[in-house]
Design a protein around this motif. Structure first.
Motif, mmCIF file in Angstrom:
data_model
loop_
_atom_site.group_PDB
_atom_site.id
_atom_site.type_symbol
_atom_site.label_atom_id
_atom_site.label_comp_id
_atom_site.label_asym_id
_atom_site.label_seq_id
_atom_site.Cartn_x
_atom_site.Cartn_y
_atom_site.Cartn_z
ATOM 1 N N GLN A 22 -11.888 -3.239 -28.223
ATOM 2 C CA GLN A 22 -13.276 -2.590 -28.008
ATOM 3 C C GLN A 22 -14.212 -2.545 -28.919
ATOM 4 O O GLN A 22 -15.059 -1.476 -29.182
ATOM 5 C CB GLN A 22 -13.210 -1.156 -27.152
ATOM 6 C CG GLN A 22 -12.238 -1.553 -25.891
ATOM 7 C CD GLN A 22 -12.058 -0.315 -25.229
ATOM 8 O OE1 GLN A 22 -13.187 0.658 -25.077
ATOM 9 N NE2 GLN A 22 -10.904 0.237 -24.931
ATOM 10 N N ASN A 23 -14.297 -3.739 -29.991
ATOM 11 C CA ASN A 23 -15.263 -3.765 -30.980
ATOM 12 C C ASN A 23 -16.088 -5.197 -30.462
ATOM 13 O O ASN A 23 -16.115 -5.750 -29.413
ATOM 14 C CB ASN A 23 -14.979 -3.955 -32.181
ATOM 15 C CG ASN A 23 -14.427 -2.545 -32.675
ATOM 16 O OD1 ASN A 23 -15.360 -1.469 -33.130
ATOM 17 N ND2 ASN A 23 -13.303 -2.044 -32.507
ATOM 18 N N ASN A 24 -16.682 -5.675 -31.496
ATOM 19 C CA ASN A 24 -17.515 -6.985 -31.539
ATOM 20 C C ASN A 24 -17.096 -7.866 -32.647
ATOM 21 O O ASN A 24 -17.777 -8.715 -33.320
ATOM 22 C CB ASN A 24 -18.779 -6.871 -31.436
ATOM 23 C CG ASN A 24 -19.614 -6.011 -30.532
ATOM 24 O OD1 ASN A 24 -19.388 -6.285 -29.267
ATOM 25 N ND2 ASN A 24 -20.356 -4.870 -30.822
ATOM 26 N N ASN B 263 -12.801 -8.065 -27.514
ATOM 27 C CA ASN B 263 -13.812 -8.669 -28.555
ATOM 28 C C ASN B 263 -14.145 -9.730 -28.259
ATOM 29 O O ASN B 263 -14.085 -10.400 -27.140
ATOM 30 C CB ASN B 263 -12.855 -8.474 -29.853
ATOM 31 C CG ASN B 263 -12.434 -7.063 -30.697
ATOM 32 O OD1 ASN B 263 -13.726 -6.666 -31.187
ATOM 33 N ND2 ASN B 263 -11.275 -6.533 -30.576
ATOM 34 N N SER C 297 -20.775 7.804 -37.623
ATOM 35 C CA SER C 297 -21.311 6.556 -37.856
ATOM 36 C C SER C 297 -21.261 6.120 -38.968
ATOM 37 O O SER C 297 -20.701 6.639 -39.895
ATOM 38 C CB SER C 297 -22.896 6.669 -37.150
ATOM 39 O OG SER C 297 -23.430 7.469 -37.866
ATOM 40 N N THR D 59 -18.123 -5.475 -36.480
ATOM 41 C CA THR D 59 -18.416 -6.945 -36.415
ATOM 42 C C THR D 59 -17.637 -7.609 -37.257
ATOM 43 O O THR D 59 -16.847 -7.385 -38.057
ATOM 44 C CB THR D 59 -19.862 -7.189 -36.438
ATOM 45 O OG1 THR D 59 -20.595 -6.549 -37.635
ATOM 46 C CG2 THR D 59 -20.662 -6.531 -35.315
ATOM 47 N N ASN E 97 -15.347 1.273 -31.093
ATOM 48 C CA ASN E 97 -16.720 1.318 -32.138
ATOM 49 C C ASN E 97 -17.565 -0.004 -32.134
ATOM 50 O O ASN E 97 -17.493 -0.429 -31.070
ATOM 51 C CB ASN E 97 -16.183 1.345 -33.589
ATOM 52 C CG ASN E 97 -15.523 2.679 -33.687
ATOM 53 O OD1 ASN E 97 -16.382 3.926 -34.029
ATOM 54 N ND2 ASN E 97 -14.256 2.988 -33.676
ATOM 55 N N LYS E 98 -18.053 -0.288 -33.079
ATOM 56 C CA LYS E 98 -19.125 -1.454 -33.117
ATOM 57 C C LYS E 98 -18.970 -2.307 -34.232
ATOM 58 O O LYS E 98 -19.909 -2.682 -34.757
ATOM 59 C CB LYS E 98 -20.761 -0.804 -33.065
ATOM 60 C CG LYS E 98 -21.025 -0.164 -31.833
ATOM 61 C CD LYS E 98 -22.399 0.628 -31.933
ATOM 62 C CE LYS E 98 -22.722 1.454 -30.842
ATOM 63 N NZ LYS E 98 -24.030 2.216 -30.974
ATOM 64 N N ASN F 238 -20.945 3.295 -42.084
ATOM 65 C CA ASN F 238 -20.127 2.139 -42.837
ATOM 66 C C ASN F 238 -18.769 2.708 -43.598
ATOM 67 O O ASN F 238 -19.162 3.546 -44.425
ATOM 68 C CB ASN F 238 -20.977 0.911 -43.847
ATOM 69 C CG ASN F 238 -20.363 -0.421 -44.203
ATOM 70 O OD1 ASN F 238 -19.271 -0.288 -44.949
ATOM 71 N ND2 ASN F 238 -20.909 -1.264 -43.722
ATOM 72 N N ASN G 110 -19.187 5.542 -33.696
ATOM 73 C CA ASN G 110 -20.139 4.573 -33.698
ATOM 74 C C ASN G 110 -20.196 3.756 -34.772
ATOM 75 O O ASN G 110 -21.196 3.488 -35.343
ATOM 76 C CB ASN G 110 -21.584 5.224 -33.307
ATOM 77 C CG ASN G 110 -21.723 5.720 -31.923
ATOM 78 O OD1 ASN G 110 -21.449 5.146 -30.797
ATOM 79 N ND2 ASN G 110 -21.863 7.129 -31.817
ATOM 80 N N SER H 133 -19.926 1.060 -37.701
ATOM 81 C CA SER H 133 -20.594 -0.531 -37.502
ATOM 82 C C SER H 133 -20.222 -1.056 -38.719
ATOM 83 O O SER H 133 -19.693 -0.456 -39.899
ATOM 84 C CB SER H 133 -22.110 -0.457 -37.271
ATOM 85 O OG SER H 133 -22.882 0.356 -38.265
#
Length: 377
Positions: free
Chosen positions: A133-135, A199, A64, A113, A110-111, A66, A86, A88
Motif C-alpha cells: 500500500q505505497n507507490n 504498489n 510524516s 515512492t 504510507n506514501k 523523510n 504519511n 514519503s
C-alpha cells in the motif's frame, strides 16, 4: 527512570510530536506509541540517544517526513513498524547498509515512492518484509530470493534479545491470510511474511523467489506484474497464503503447486491464466473466487468445462503459448514484409526504369575495372 526498558503508550489519544530529549534512558529497548494521534517527524536524536533501542513501533499515527535522516543513527534496531502514517520519499538505503540486525520491517500504508532498494537484500535476519500500500515502482529485486531467514526452512526463532530478563507482551499486527491478527511474544518469531501488494511494481516474479522455503505468506497482488508462475514455486512447502491477484500474469497454473499442502489461502483472480485448474490435493477446497477474472481458465470450481483435462494435450499447450506464438508470427511477418519492400524499392526500380538499370550496371563495371587496376598495379 534511568532503568526503564519497555515504554508502551499504545492505544491512547496522545497527540503532538515525539520528544527529542531521550537522555538518561540508556537501557530503553522497546518503544510502542502505536494507535495514537502523534504527528511530525521521527527525531534523529531518538536513536542517537537510545543506544539500546531494538523495537520501535509507531504505527497508525499521523507521522510524516523523510526517513533518511531519522534512521541514519539507528544501529541496533531489530523491528520497525510505521504502518498507517504519511511518510514519503524513497525507502532509505541505510536500512540495508547499516541495520543488518533487523528482523521486522513494516512500512505498510504510507506514501513511499521509487524502487525497492537492493540494500534490503543484506538484511540476513529479516523475516517480515511488508512494503504494501505505497507507490513503489520498478521490478522486484532478484536478490530478495536470498533472504536467509526466509530461506532457512528450520530457522524460525526470534532474533530479538534483551538485556534484562523481564516479561513483556510484545505485540505486532499483521495481515497474513486476508485478516488482521495480533501476534504476541514468541509467536511473532514463527511468522515469515513477504508483502509487496498494492504498489506499481512491474516485470516478472523473480525465479529466485522459489528459494524462500521458510516463507509462510506471500502477497504480490494489485501490481502490474507479467509473465508466468514458475514451476519451482511448488517447493514452497511451508507457504500457507499466496495472493497474486490483480496482475497481468498468464499461462498455466503450475501443477507443482498441488505439492504445497500447507496452502490454505489462495487468490489468483483477475489475471490472464489459462488451461485447467489443478485438481489434486488441497486445490478442490478453494472456491471460485480464487480463480475468477481469468476468462481462459476452466475446470472446477469454475463453471467452465475444459475440452481436455490433460495439461499435455496439444490444445492446452497451444493456449499456454498463445502469446509467444503471436509474438513470433508478427516478428516473421514484419521481417518478411520489410525484406519484400526493401528488395522492390531497389531492384523494382531497376526493372521499371531502363536508364537507371544501365547506369547501375555501368557503375558496377567501373568499380570492377578500378579494383582490377589496383590489384595488378
Amino acid at each position: 527512570m534511568s532503568k526503564l526498558v519497555f515504554l508502551d503508550l499504545s492505544r491512547n489519544y496522545f497527540s503532538g510530536n515525539i520528544p527529542r530529549d531521550w537522555t538518561g534512558l540508556q537501557h530503553l529497548e522497546v518503544i510502542d506509541f502505536s494507535n495514537n494521534n502523534v504527528s511530525g517527524e521521527i527525531p534523529s536524536s531518538m536513536c542517537s540517544q537510545l543506544p539500546s533501542l531494538k523495537w520501535l513501533r509507531l504505527s497508525n499515527n499521523n507521522l510524516s517526513g523523510n526517513l533518511e535522516s531519522s534512521l541514519q543513527t539507528c544501529r541496533n534496531l531489530s523491528a520497525l513498524d510505521l504502518t498507517g502514517n504519511n511518510f514519503s520519499g524513497t525507502i532509505p538505503d541505510c536500512i540495508g547498509e547499516n541495520l543488518h540486525t533487523w528482523s521486522y520491517l513494516i512500512l505498510k500504508a504510507n506514501k513511499f515512492t521509487g524502487n525497492i532498494p537492493h540494500q534490503l537484500c543484506d538484511l540476513s535476519s529479516l523475516q517480515v518484509l511488508d512494503l504494501s500500500q505505497n507507490n513503489i515502482s520498478g521490478s522486484i529485486p532478484t536478490c530478495l530470493g536470498g533472504l536467509k531467514q526466509m530461506t532457512a526452512a528450520d530457522g524460525w526463532m526470534i532474533n530479538l534479545t534483551f538485556s534484562v530478563d523481564l516479561f513483556y507482551p510484545m505485540h505486532i499486527d499483521l495481515n497474513v491470510k486476508g485478516v488482521e491478527y495480533e501476534y504476541i511474544d514468541n509467536i511473532i518469531g514463527l511468522i515469515k511474511k513477504f508483502d509487496l501488494s498494492s504498489n506499481n511494481l512491474s516485470g516478472e516474479i523473480p525465479e529466485e523467489m522459489k528459494n524462500l522455503m521458510a516463507l509462510g505468506s506471500l502477497n504480490l497482488s494489485h501490481n502490474h506484474l507479467t509473465g508466468k508462475i514458475q514451476e519451482g514455486i511448488g517447493g514452497l512447502h511451508k507457504l500457507e497464503a499466496l495472493d497474486l491477484s490483480s496482475n497481468h500474469l498468464w499461462g498455466l497454473i503450475p501443477s507443482s503447486m498441488t505439492s504445497m499442502t500447507a496452502l490454505s489461502k489462495l487468490n489468483l483472480s483477475f489475471n490472464n491464466f489459462s488451461g485447467p485448474i489443478p485438481s489434486a490435493n488441497q486445490f478442490p477446497t478453494f472456491d471460485s473466487t480464487s480463480f475468477e477474472g481469468n476468462s481462459r481458465l476452466c475446470g472446477p470450481p469454475l463453471p467452465t468445462l475444459c475440452s481436455s483435462a490433460s495439461p499435455n494435450d496439444p490444445a492446452v499447450k497451444a493456449e499456454e503459448d498463445e502469446e509467444d506464438k503471436y509474438g513470433k508470427l508478427w516478428f516473421y511477418a514484419s521481417t518478411s514484409l520489410g525484406f519484400i519492400v526493401g528488395y522492390w524499392v531497389v531492384f523494382g526500380s531497376l526493372v521499371i526504369k531502363r536508364s537507371w538499370r544501365h547506369a547501375y550496371f555501368q557503375f558496377l563495371d567501373n568499380m570492377k575495372d578500378k579494383l582490377c587496376f589496383c590489384f595488378w598495379k
